[in-house]
Enzyme design. Structure first.
Site, PDB file in Angstrom:
ATOM      1  N   GLN A  51       4.522 -17.267  52.030  1.00  0.00           N
ATOM      2  CA  GLN A  51       3.053 -17.107  52.086  1.00  0.00           C
ATOM      3  C   GLN A  51       2.408 -17.283  50.712  1.00  0.00           C
ATOM      4  OE1 GLN A  51       0.834 -14.140  54.383  1.00  0.00           O
ATOM      5  NE2 GLN A  51       2.671 -12.893  54.150  1.00  0.00           N
ATOM      6  N   LEU A  52       2.868 -16.469  49.759  1.00  0.00           N
ATOM      7  CA  LEU A  52       2.249 -16.488  48.434  1.00  0.00           C
ATOM      8  C   LEU A  52       2.533 -17.808  47.723  1.00  0.00           C
ATOM      9  CD1 LEU A  52       0.635 -14.909  46.353  1.00  0.00           C
ATOM     10  CD2 LEU A  52       2.767 -13.853  45.572  1.00  0.00           C
TER      11      LEU A  52
ATOM     12  N   ALA B 174      11.791 -13.755  48.089  1.00  0.00           N
ATOM     13  CA  ALA B 174      12.163 -12.377  48.420  1.00  0.00           C
ATOM     14  C   ALA B 174      12.734 -12.308  49.828  1.00  0.00           C
ATOM     15  CB  ALA B 174      10.934 -11.468  48.337  1.00  0.00           C
ATOM     16  N   TYR B 175      13.470 -11.229  50.061  1.00  0.00           N
ATOM     17  CA  TYR B 175      13.883 -10.865  51.424  1.00  0.00           C
ATOM     18  C   TYR B 175      12.800  -9.903  51.901  1.00  0.00           C
ATOM     19  CZ  TYR B 175      16.719  -9.004  55.250  1.00  0.00           C
ATOM     20  OH  TYR B 175      17.190  -8.622  56.485  1.00  0.00           O
TER      21      TYR B 175
ATOM     22  N   ASP C 242       4.179  -2.096  47.384  1.00  0.00           N
ATOM     23  CA  ASP C 242       3.775  -0.684  47.515  1.00  0.00           C
ATOM     24  C   ASP C 242       4.888   0.150  48.154  1.00  0.00           C
ATOM     25  OD1 ASP C 242       3.419  -2.232  49.831  1.00  0.00           O
ATOM     26  OD2 ASP C 242       1.969  -0.828  50.681  1.00  0.00           O
TER      27      ASP C 242
ATOM     28  N   TYR D  18      14.510  -1.955  52.017  1.00  0.00           N
ATOM     29  CA  TYR D  18      13.631  -2.972  51.417  1.00  0.00           C
ATOM     30  C   TYR D  18      12.991  -2.430  50.131  1.00  0.00           C
ATOM     31  CZ  TYR D  18       9.393  -5.822  50.794  1.00  0.00           C
ATOM     32  OH  TYR D  18       8.383  -6.599  50.271  1.00  0.00           O
TER      33      TYR D  18
HETATM   34  N1  LIG Z   1       4.433  -9.827  53.063  1.00  0.00           N
HETATM   35  C1  LIG Z   1       3.980  -8.626  52.693  1.00  0.00           C
HETATM   36  O1  LIG Z   1       3.296  -7.914  53.456  1.00  0.00           O
HETATM   37  C2  LIG Z   1       4.252  -8.123  51.302  1.00  0.00           C
HETATM   38  C3  LIG Z   1       3.763  -6.865  50.933  1.00  0.00           C
HETATM   39  C4  LIG Z   1       4.027  -6.406  49.638  1.00  0.00           C
HETATM   40  C5  LIG Z   1       4.747  -7.177  48.763  1.00  0.00           C
HETATM   41  N2  LIG Z   1       5.223  -8.386  49.159  1.00  0.00           N
HETATM   42  C6  LIG Z   1       5.991  -9.175  48.191  1.00  0.00           C
HETATM   43  O2  LIG Z   1       5.244 -10.349  47.909  1.00  0.00           O
HETATM   44  C7  LIG Z   1       6.136 -11.428  47.605  1.00  0.00           C
HETATM   45  C8  LIG Z   1       5.767 -12.644  48.434  1.00  0.00           C
HETATM   46  O3  LIG Z   1       5.864 -12.290  49.807  1.00  0.00           O
HETATM   47  P1  LIG Z   1       5.604 -13.352  50.966  1.00  0.00           P
HETATM   48  O4  LIG Z   1       4.943 -12.618  52.087  1.00  0.00           O
HETATM   49  O5  LIG Z   1       4.989 -14.584  50.398  1.00  0.00           O
HETATM   50  O6  LIG Z   1       7.114 -13.631  51.398  1.00  0.00           O
HETATM   51  P2  LIG Z   1       7.667 -14.696  52.455  1.00  0.00           P
HETATM   52  O7  LIG Z   1       6.552 -15.410  53.120  1.00  0.00           O
HETATM   53  O8  LIG Z   1       8.663 -13.986  53.288  1.00  0.00           O
HETATM   54  O9  LIG Z   1       8.392 -15.744  51.509  1.00  0.00           O
HETATM   55  C9  LIG Z   1       9.555 -15.411  50.826  1.00  0.00           C
HETATM   56  C10 LIG Z   1      10.246 -16.702  50.452  1.00  0.00           C
HETATM   57  O10 LIG Z   1      11.433 -16.345  49.765  1.00  0.00           O
HETATM   58  C11 LIG Z   1      12.321 -17.400  49.950  1.00  0.00           C
HETATM   59  N3  LIG Z   1      13.694 -16.953  49.768  1.00  0.00           N
HETATM   60  C12 LIG Z   1      14.413 -16.089  50.535  1.00  0.00           C
HETATM   61  N4  LIG Z   1      15.651 -15.989  50.048  1.00  0.00           N
HETATM   62  C13 LIG Z   1      15.740 -16.802  48.975  1.00  0.00           C
HETATM   63  C14 LIG Z   1      16.764 -17.132  48.069  1.00  0.00           C
HETATM   64  N5  LIG Z   1      17.992 -16.593  48.159  1.00  0.00           N
HETATM   65  N6  LIG Z   1      16.488 -18.014  47.076  1.00  0.00           N
HETATM   66  C15 LIG Z   1      15.270 -18.569  46.961  1.00  0.00           C
HETATM   67  N7  LIG Z   1      14.256 -18.317  47.794  1.00  0.00           N
HETATM   68  C16 LIG Z   1      14.482 -17.430  48.795  1.00  0.00           C
HETATM   69  C17 LIG Z   1      12.109 -17.921  51.361  1.00  0.00           C
HETATM   70  O11 LIG Z   1      12.348 -19.284  51.248  1.00  0.00           O
HETATM   71  P3  LIG Z   1      12.575 -20.319  52.480  1.00  0.00           P
HETATM   72  O12 LIG Z   1      11.266 -20.297  53.246  1.00  0.00           O
HETATM   73  O13 LIG Z   1      12.793 -21.614  51.785  1.00  0.00           O
HETATM   74  O14 LIG Z   1      13.727 -19.776  53.269  1.00  0.00           O
HETATM   75  C18 LIG Z   1      10.657 -17.560  51.639  1.00  0.00           C
HETATM   76  O15 LIG Z   1       9.835 -18.700  51.707  1.00  0.00           O
HETATM   77  C19 LIG Z   1       7.542 -10.881  47.842  1.00  0.00           C
HETATM   78  O16 LIG Z   1       8.082 -10.471  46.619  1.00  0.00           O
HETATM   79  C20 LIG Z   1       7.329  -9.671  48.723  1.00  0.00           C
HETATM   80  O17 LIG Z   1       8.344  -8.706  48.550  1.00  0.00           O
HETATM   81  C21 LIG Z   1       4.983  -8.879  50.398  1.00  0.00           C
END
Ligand SMILES: NC(=O)c1ccc[n+]([C@@H]2O[C@H](COP(=O)([O-])OP(=O)(O)OC[C@H]3O[C@@H](n4cnc5c(N)ncnc54)[C@H](OP(=O)(O)O)[C@@H]3O)[C@@H](O)[C@H]2O)c1
Length: 273
Positions: free
Chosen positions: A10-11, A55-56, A93, A116
């Site tokens: 997403q980000l 991230a996972y 958070d 997580y």
């Molecule tokens: N989503 C939320 O509500 C939320 C809330 C608070 C904080 N955050 C933090 O914000 C950040 C961005 O979140 P997001 O929602 O954009 O996450 P996301 O959509 O789940 O995207 C995470 C990306 O990480 C990649 N990834 C997973 N394993 C990997 C690995 N071993 N090596 C390289 N890339 C890998 C995936 O790549 P592929 O698509 O190529 O598999 C995926 O596109 C994260 O740090 C998350 O913890 C998220």
């Protein structure tokens, strides 16, 4: 050269619009858990700065896949930091226990309640221990038009059903990924050697998931009724903080910015659909 990992998330997808000159990698292009691949990539492409969006993020599944969550959320950022790059690392958070009555400050003690949250806290610590220039930005309840997120899920379900039950005893602050991405871009020039900072960023205001869902349905003009339920009636694997609101004064004063209210940013996001 600037590298954004997790470029298809997403980000990462939003940052792609704002940073056309940066390199973006998916997991298959650069697996951040592979230390030698990370070192080779950084050297080959002369990477000096990384925004780590990889991230996972499966909060419930992490309870059963603890090893994998720690590998991606803790070892991954450590591998990046060990290459000597400057790093902006995104955290959550969910490092807090949710027992506070006031918005969490950056220096408040992090006591995560889930695998997580613990894996993300370990990632923060790895970055702080190994990078000489590091900014950790904690965010919450992230949504956008990309990937899967609460806004897209509620919008889709509300088109299919007449009634939805949504948890009303977990309070947090929604964050539009586009707003967060703009702030990350503004942080880049402040990322100098020997800087180590933690910031909180979410949209202004706080709500429960129930209030968030009601606002989504209302802004989408959908007739679906949203009913409040308690967390105990919606069992999930991971414990989520009941109060996860973060104080964002530090980033506002550092960058001299106002943060849009979550209802306003939700409108901006829904306009994209
Ligand atoms: N989503 C939320 O509500 C939320 C809330 C608070 C904080 N955050 C933090 O914000 C950040 C961005 O979140 P997001 O929602 O954009 O996450 P996301 O959509 O789940 O995207 C995470 C990306 O990480 C990649 N990834 C997973 N394993 C990997 C690995 N071993 N090596 C390289 N890339 C890998 C995936 O790549 P592929 O698509 O190529 O598999 C995926 O596109 C994260 O740090 C998350 O913890 C998220």
């Amino acid at each position: 050269m600037l590298l954004v990992t997790g470029g298809n998330g997403q980000l990462g997808s939003v940052l792609k619009q704002l940073l056309p000159e940066a390199m973006f990698t998916s997991a298959s292009e650069l697996d951040i858990t592979d230390a030698s691949a990370v070192t080779s990539f950084v050297t080959l492409h002369k990477i000096d700065t990384v925004i780590n969006c990889a991230a996972y993020t499966h909060v419930d599944k992490a309870e059963e896949e603890s090893q994998r969550a720690f590998l991606i959320n803790a070892e991954g950022p450590k591998n990046l930091a060990l290459t000597g790059v400057k790093i902006i690392h995104v955290s959550t958070d969910y490092v807090f226990d949710g027992h506070s009555k006031n918005p969490y400050l950056e220096e408040d003690t992090a006591i995560p309640q889930s695998v997580y949250g613990r894996s993300k806290l370990a990632g923060e610590e790895a970055v702080m221990n190994h990078a000489s220039a590091a900014i950790i930005i904690r965010t919450s309840w992230l949504y956008s038009m990309y990937g899967s997120n609460f806004v897209k899920t509620i919008r889709t379900l509300a088109m299919e059903r007449d009634v939805l039950n949504v948890v009303s005893d977990q309070i947090g602050s929604p964050t539009y990924a586009y707003d967060l991405a703009q702030v990350i871009v503004r942080l880049l020039p402040t990322l100098q050697k020997n800087i180590q900072q933690v910031y909180h960023y979410s949209n202004e205001g706080a709500c429960s998931w129930y209030e968030f869902a009601k606002e989504i349905v209302q802004q989408c003009n959908l007739p679906c009724q949203i009913n409040p339920i308690e967390s105990k009636d919606y069992p999930s694997n991971a414990v989520r903080p009941s109060y996860a609101v973060m104080n964002t004064s530090k980033i506002k004063s550092h960058l001299g910015i106002d943060i849009p209210h979550w209802k306003e940013s939700l409108k901006q996001c829904l306009n994209q659909f």
